[in-house]
Scaffold this active site. Sequence first.
Site, PDB file in Angstrom:
ATOM      1  N   GLY A 244     -32.483 -16.419  -2.677  1.00 43.15           N
ATOM      2  CA  GLY A 244     -32.580 -17.743  -2.066  1.00 43.15           C
ATOM      3  C   GLY A 244     -31.233 -18.370  -1.770  1.00 43.15           C
ATOM      4  N   TYR A 245     -31.290 -19.660  -1.442  1.00 37.48           N
ATOM      5  CA  TYR A 245     -30.169 -20.429  -0.898  1.00 37.48           C
ATOM      6  C   TYR A 245     -29.539 -19.631   0.244  1.00 37.48           C
ATOM      7  CZ  TYR A 245     -27.921 -24.792  -0.816  1.00 37.48           C
ATOM      8  OH  TYR A 245     -27.567 -26.042  -0.407  1.00 37.48           O
TER       9      TYR A 245
ATOM     10  N   GLY B  16     -26.152 -14.263   6.404  1.00 38.30           N
ATOM     11  CA  GLY B  16     -26.225 -12.875   5.938  1.00 38.30           C
ATOM     12  C   GLY B  16     -27.667 -12.490   5.650  1.00 38.30           C
ATOM     13  N   HIS B  17     -28.381 -13.370   4.940  1.00 36.23           N
ATOM     14  CA  HIS B  17     -29.802 -13.116   4.684  1.00 36.23           C
ATOM     15  C   HIS B  17     -30.588 -13.084   5.996  1.00 36.23           C
ATOM     16  CE1 HIS B  17     -28.565 -15.387   0.883  1.00 36.23           C
ATOM     17  NE2 HIS B  17     -29.007 -14.252   0.387  1.00 36.23           N
TER      18      HIS B  17
ATOM     19  N   LEU C  26     -19.966 -14.247   3.568  1.00 32.54           N
ATOM     20  CA  LEU C  26     -20.940 -15.273   3.175  1.00 32.54           C
ATOM     21  C   LEU C  26     -21.558 -14.925   1.838  1.00 32.54           C
ATOM     22  CD1 LEU C  26     -22.718 -15.880   6.564  1.00 32.54           C
ATOM     23  CD2 LEU C  26     -21.714 -17.662   5.121  1.00 32.54           C
TER      24      LEU C  26
END
Length: 298
Positions: free
Chosen positions: A25-26, A30-31, A178
């Site tokens: 999370g957060y 990149g995610h 990141l």
Amino acid sequence: MKTVRTFAEARALGLGCVGLVPTMGYLHEGHISLVDAARRECDTVTVSLFVNPLQFGPNEDLASYPRDLERDAAMVAAAGADVLFAPQLAEMYPGESLTTVTVALVTEGMEGGLRPGHFDGVATVVAKLFAGVAPDRAYFGRKDGQQLVTVRRMTADLSFPTVIVGEPIVRESDGLALSSRNTYLDSAERTAARSISRGVAAVAEAVVAGERSGRQLEQIAAAPVNEEPGIDLDYGTLADQDTASSLTDLDRPAFLAVAARVGRTRLLDNVHIDRNGGGWVPDLGVRLDAPSILYGEA
Ligand code: AMP
């Protein structure tokens, strides 16, 4: 997009080829790049969000790790995912667990050496996600180079049918990789942190110029960090992409991994180096041209 809390619901929503993006999370770009890759290649895209206590050491940042489910759900939906699987602790670890997944050898050096038990936590939670969500493909960032090696090895050794996909590092506009942990940095720490990506970029240049010595490449990575006040190098290591073991020379696909501490924040970066024809091609990933969604508007 549906947010679900149980493995059963996540599995039931997985139609056709299922792509899983495991995260804590957060989210940042990149995610999102992993979600984009899964969206291109899969029918159902499932993002998991779980801050996994098993992979944090006793003095690490489990309690302060940034969490914002509403923010993350909006980002995952905007990125076109189908399912956000956000299990509670009791769904992931119901009762006392007597089973731990340990991947030997590839977890001995670098992060594994400095964070005892960390990769047991990672391998165990990823194995549980694979068993519970049953993805056809799973997407991981190359930013966590040794983690990618560990997950590939665990998947092969336990005969999970999941295809592991590694995606390039996404960087802030000044080069810093990141990380959700970048939100911990104050402005002086942020300045010091840039030295990590300067070192990694210098390695890429040296490889292109013909440098093949592991020790030389490691010194090139370390120099900007060692020259910068307010940051401490943990390691700069040339490692084998398959085994994560340290290499004397660049003679097989490798990654030069760097870890450093800025204040209370540990940061990782690396450059993957692949063979192409007769030469070696470093891949630093991609840079954003605007401030990251970590710091404000999506
Ligand atoms: P985390 O939420 O930090 O556990 O990361 C979840 C996934 O996103 C992992 O596969 C990471 O390697 C990947 N990831 C984290 N940061 C980046 C980045 N800067 N570029 C690409 N992938 C990343």
